[in-house]
Design a protein around this motif. Sequence first.
Motif, PDB file in Angstrom:
ATOM      1  N   LEU A  51       0.826  -1.204   0.000  1.00 14.13           N
ATOM      2  CA  LEU A  51       0.000   0.000   0.000  1.00 14.13           C
ATOM      3  C   LEU A  51       0.864   1.258   0.000  1.00 14.13           C
ATOM      4  CD1 LEU A  51      -2.783  -1.087   2.519  1.00 14.13           C
ATOM      5  CD2 LEU A  51      -3.011  -0.809   0.051  1.00 14.13           C
ATOM      6  N   GLY A  52       1.930   1.215   0.787  1.00 19.43           N
ATOM      7  CA  GLY A  52       2.836   2.354   0.817  1.00 19.43           C
ATOM      8  C   GLY A  52       3.492   2.576  -0.520  1.00 19.43           C
ATOM      9  N   GLY A  53       3.888   1.463  -1.171  1.00 12.82           N
ATOM     10  CA  GLY A  53       4.507   1.558  -2.496  1.00 12.82           C
ATOM     11  C   GLY A  53       3.541   2.111  -3.523  1.00 12.82           C
ATOM     12  N   TRP A  54       2.276   1.652  -3.446  1.00 13.92           N
ATOM     13  CA  TRP A  54       1.265   2.156  -4.386  1.00 13.92           C
ATOM     14  C   TRP A  54       1.057   3.646  -4.196  1.00 13.92           C
ATOM     15  CZ3 TRP A  54      -3.336   4.668  -3.498  1.00 13.92           C
ATOM     16  CH2 TRP A  54      -4.157   4.858  -4.614  1.00 13.92           C
ATOM     17  N   TYR A  55       0.947   4.078  -2.950  1.00  9.40           N
ATOM     18  CA  TYR A  55       0.734   5.496  -2.665  1.00  9.40           C
ATOM     19  C   TYR A  55       1.916   6.321  -3.165  1.00  9.40           C
ATOM     20  CZ  TYR A  55       0.057   9.843  -0.084  1.00  9.40           C
ATOM     21  OH  TYR A  55      -0.092  11.160   0.255  1.00  9.40           O
ATOM     22  N   PHE A  56       3.117   5.821  -2.920  1.00 12.94           N
ATOM     23  CA  PHE A  56       4.319   6.538  -3.348  1.00 12.94           C
ATOM     24  C   PHE A  56       4.357   6.672  -4.862  1.00 12.94           C
ATOM     25  CE2 PHE A  56       8.756   6.307  -4.843  1.00 12.94           C
ATOM     26  CZ  PHE A  56       9.240   7.474  -4.276  1.00 12.94           C
ATOM     27  N   LEU A  57       4.089   5.540  -5.575  1.00 12.27           N
ATOM     28  CA  LEU A  57       4.124   5.574  -7.035  1.00 12.27           C
ATOM     29  C   LEU A  57       3.039   6.488  -7.591  1.00 12.27           C
ATOM     30  CD1 LEU A  57       4.855   1.866  -8.026  1.00 12.27           C
ATOM     31  CD2 LEU A  57       6.362   3.836  -8.282  1.00 12.27           C
ATOM     32  N   ASN A  58       1.867   6.488  -6.944  1.00 12.56           N
ATOM     33  CA  ASN A  58       0.781   7.350  -7.389  1.00 12.56           C
ATOM     34  C   ASN A  58       1.174   8.819  -7.253  1.00 12.56           C
ATOM     35  OD1 ASN A  58      -2.020   7.695  -8.297  1.00 12.56           O
ATOM     36  ND2 ASN A  58      -2.342   8.568  -6.268  1.00 12.56           N
ATOM     37  N   GLN A  59       1.802   9.150  -6.136  1.00 14.92           N
ATOM     38  CA  GLN A  59       2.261  10.522  -5.929  1.00 14.92           C
ATOM     39  C   GLN A  59       3.341  10.898  -6.950  1.00 14.92           C
ATOM     40  OE1 GLN A  59      -0.343  11.541  -3.900  1.00 14.92           O
ATOM     41  NE2 GLN A  59       1.198  12.881  -3.013  1.00 14.92           N
ATOM     42  N   GLN A  60       4.255   9.957  -7.198  1.00  7.46           N
ATOM     43  CA  GLN A  60       5.314  10.201  -8.176  1.00  7.46           C
ATOM     44  C   GLN A  60       4.736  10.386  -9.573  1.00  7.46           C
ATOM     45  OE1 GLN A  60       7.863  11.048  -6.142  1.00  7.46           O
ATOM     46  NE2 GLN A  60       9.305   9.830  -7.317  1.00  7.46           N
ATOM     47  N   ASP A  61       3.726   9.583  -9.886  1.00  5.40           N
ATOM     48  CA  ASP A  61       3.109   9.650 -11.208  1.00  5.40           C
ATOM     49  C   ASP A  61       2.442  11.001 -11.432  1.00  5.40           C
ATOM     50  OD1 ASP A  61       2.615   8.056 -13.639  1.00  5.40           O
ATOM     51  OD2 ASP A  61       0.512   8.341 -13.136  1.00  5.40           O
ATOM     52  N   GLN A  62       1.823  11.536 -10.398  1.00  2.00           N
ATOM     53  CA  GLN A  62       1.192  12.845 -10.513  1.00  2.00           C
ATOM     54  C   GLN A  62       2.238  13.936 -10.772  1.00  2.00           C
ATOM     55  OE1 GLN A  62      -1.550  13.768  -7.343  1.00  2.00           O
ATOM     56  NE2 GLN A  62      -2.403  11.714  -7.318  1.00  2.00           N
ATOM     57  N   LYS A  63       3.351  13.848 -10.069  1.00  2.00           N
ATOM     58  CA  LYS A  63       4.420  14.825 -10.285  1.00  2.00           C
ATOM     59  C   LYS A  63       4.977  14.703 -11.710  1.00  2.00           C
ATOM     60  CE  LYS A  63       5.906  14.842  -5.440  1.00  2.00           C
ATOM     61  NZ  LYS A  63       7.006  14.494  -4.494  1.00  2.00           N
ATOM     62  N   ALA A  64       5.162  13.454 -12.137  1.00  2.00           N
ATOM     63  CA  ALA A  64       5.691  13.220 -13.488  1.00  2.00           C
ATOM     64  C   ALA A  64       4.725  13.738 -14.545  1.00  2.00           C
ATOM     65  CB  ALA A  64       5.947  11.726 -13.695  1.00  2.00           C
ATOM     66  N   SER A  65       3.432  13.603 -14.294  1.00  2.23           N
ATOM     67  CA  SER A  65       2.420  14.036 -15.257  1.00  2.23           C
ATOM     68  C   SER A  65       2.491  15.546 -15.496  1.00  2.23           C
ATOM     69  CB  SER A  65       1.029  13.654 -14.748  1.00  2.23           C
ATOM     70  OG  SER A  65       0.036  14.050 -15.668  1.00  2.23           O
ATOM     71  N   VAL A  66       2.720  16.291 -14.437  1.00  2.37           N
ATOM     72  CA  VAL A  66       2.847  17.751 -14.567  1.00  2.37           C
ATOM     73  C   VAL A  66       4.040  18.093 -15.467  1.00  2.37           C
ATOM     74  CG1 VAL A  66       3.329  19.904 -13.336  1.00  2.37           C
ATOM     75  CG2 VAL A  66       1.758  18.224 -12.348  1.00  2.37           C
ATOM     76  N   LEU A  68       5.445  16.105 -17.668  1.00  2.00           N
ATOM     77  CA  LEU A  68       5.222  15.608 -19.028  1.00  2.00           C
ATOM     78  C   LEU A  68       4.382  16.602 -19.826  1.00  2.00           C
ATOM     79  CD1 LEU A  68       5.583  13.216 -21.018  1.00  2.00           C
ATOM     80  CD2 LEU A  68       3.364  12.384 -20.235  1.00  2.00           C
ATOM     81  N   ASN A  69       3.359  17.163 -19.198  1.00  2.00           N
ATOM     82  CA  ASN A  69       2.534  18.160 -19.884  1.00  2.00           C
ATOM     83  C   ASN A  69       3.377  19.347 -20.337  1.00  2.00           C
ATOM     84  OD1 ASN A  69       0.150  16.731 -19.606  1.00  2.00           O
ATOM     85  ND2 ASN A  69      -0.387  17.664 -17.649  1.00  2.00           N
ATOM     86  N   GLN A  70       4.301  19.763 -19.487  1.00  2.00           N
ATOM     87  CA  GLN A  70       5.175  20.880 -19.832  1.00  2.00           C
ATOM     88  C   GLN A  70       6.090  20.519 -21.005  1.00  2.00           C
ATOM     89  OE1 GLN A  70       5.432  24.172 -18.782  1.00  2.00           O
ATOM     90  NE2 GLN A  70       6.800  24.160 -20.556  1.00  2.00           N
ATOM     91  N   ALA A  71       6.633  19.305 -20.975  1.00  2.77           N
ATOM     92  CA  ALA A  71       7.532  18.870 -22.047  1.00  2.77           C
ATOM     93  C   ALA A  71       6.792  18.757 -23.379  1.00  2.77           C
ATOM     94  CB  ALA A  71       8.170  17.534 -21.681  1.00  2.77           C
ATOM     95  N   VAL A  72       5.553  18.256 -23.329  1.00  4.31           N
ATOM     96  CA  VAL A  72       4.762  18.150 -24.558  1.00  4.31           C
ATOM     97  C   VAL A  72       4.427  19.543 -25.095  1.00  4.31           C
ATOM     98  CG1 VAL A  72       2.537  17.416 -25.507  1.00  4.31           C
ATOM     99  CG2 VAL A  72       3.819  15.886 -24.005  1.00  4.31           C
ATOM    100  N   ARG A  73       4.154  20.485 -24.180  1.00  2.00           N
ATOM    101  CA  ARG A  73       3.914  21.867 -24.626  1.00  2.00           C
ATOM    102  C   ARG A  73       5.159  22.431 -25.308  1.00  2.00           C
ATOM    103  NH1 ARG A  73       0.886  22.473 -19.769  1.00  2.00           N
ATOM    104  NH2 ARG A  73       2.687  23.384 -18.688  1.00  2.00           N
ATOM    105  N   THR A  74       6.325  22.088 -24.762  1.00  2.00           N
ATOM    106  CA  THR A  74       7.574  22.528 -25.393  1.00  2.00           C
ATOM    107  C   THR A  74       7.675  21.983 -26.809  1.00  2.00           C
ATOM    108  OG1 THR A  74       8.740  22.659 -23.273  1.00  2.00           O
ATOM    109  CG2 THR A  74      10.100  22.439 -25.250  1.00  2.00           C
ATOM    110  N   LEU A  75       7.312  20.712 -26.962  1.00  4.29           N
ATOM    111  CA  LEU A  75       7.390  20.060 -28.265  1.00  4.29           C
ATOM    112  C   LEU A  75       6.409  20.676 -29.263  1.00  4.29           C
ATOM    113  CD1 LEU A  75       9.052  17.720 -29.439  1.00  4.29           C
ATOM    114  CD2 LEU A  75       7.182  16.176 -28.861  1.00  4.29           C
ATOM    115  N   PHE A 107      12.145  15.506 -21.366  1.00  6.82           N
ATOM    116  CA  PHE A 107      11.709  14.108 -21.310  1.00  6.82           C
ATOM    117  C   PHE A 107      12.756  13.234 -20.604  1.00  6.82           C
ATOM    118  CE2 PHE A 107       9.251  15.308 -25.273  1.00  6.82           C
ATOM    119  CZ  PHE A 107       8.010  15.295 -24.645  1.00  6.82           C
ATOM    120  N   GLN A 108      14.019  13.526 -20.830  1.00  5.64           N
ATOM    121  CA  GLN A 108      15.092  12.772 -20.187  1.00  5.64           C
ATOM    122  C   GLN A 108      15.026  12.921 -18.672  1.00  5.64           C
ATOM    123  OE1 GLN A 108      17.872  10.804 -21.875  1.00  5.64           O
ATOM    124  NE2 GLN A 108      17.449  10.043 -19.805  1.00  5.64           N
TER     125      GLN A 108
END
Length: 241
Positions: A51-66, A68-75, A107-108
């Motif tokens: 459960l802790g791992g899932w919560y951590f990955l979910n939080q990380q995924d949200q940060k990564a999503s922000v 990624l949106n910026q990188a796609v806007r750059t593209l 992206f890197q």
Amino acid sequence: MRAETRHQLKQDRFRGATFGAAEATVHWTVEHKSKLVIGSLVLATVLAATLGGWYFLNQQDQKASVQLNQAVRTLNTPLRAPGTPPEPDFPSFASAKERATEAHKQFQTIVDTYSRTRTGEFARYFLGATASQLGDSAAAERDLKTVAFSHNEDLAALAKLALAGVYRNTNRTKEAIDLYHNLIEKPTRSVGKATAQIELAATYQFSQQPVEAKRIYEQMQKENPASEIAQFAAQKLQELK
């Protein structure tokens, strides 16, 4: 019915169904109490870690999503006309290469920081795609191959399509054709059959195989009568004459 009531009823049914079995094994339970306690502790630890791992990955995924949106806007940032100075309030790039270079860096960063997340997989796809734009075929192949084996079949299909393009541009025609056939046989929401057929026909034309290209375009016409796809195929057949 309130959720608490439904939950209680489920618990009561569960207890009734298992009560007899519990009585039959009560002596075994007493004799093995220490093992059960240890086992319960281990199970609790595993569940907590999961459960802790899932919560951590979910939080990380949200940060990564922000990011990624910026990188796609750059593209997708517009390019300036040659000789036009940049405007502070309107982001732009002087060339497609400059834009791809900046997006590639972004992206890197996502891949390096959030590689275990779902968003990290998407970032790796874009990493491979921008590497291809920048002429780094080896890096493009490496990253796109990784994503091509993703459990997300739509993302995997996009990676295969881009990878086939890398193969085509580096004169590895057979490998490109094999990938296009794979996409034709297993279409997805992201890469439809017609899309793969168009790229396959273009590859045959690129490799001086007009007869094979013609066969693909004729097949597209037959499978998609009275459609834009059929019109496109007819136009390409005219060019082959």
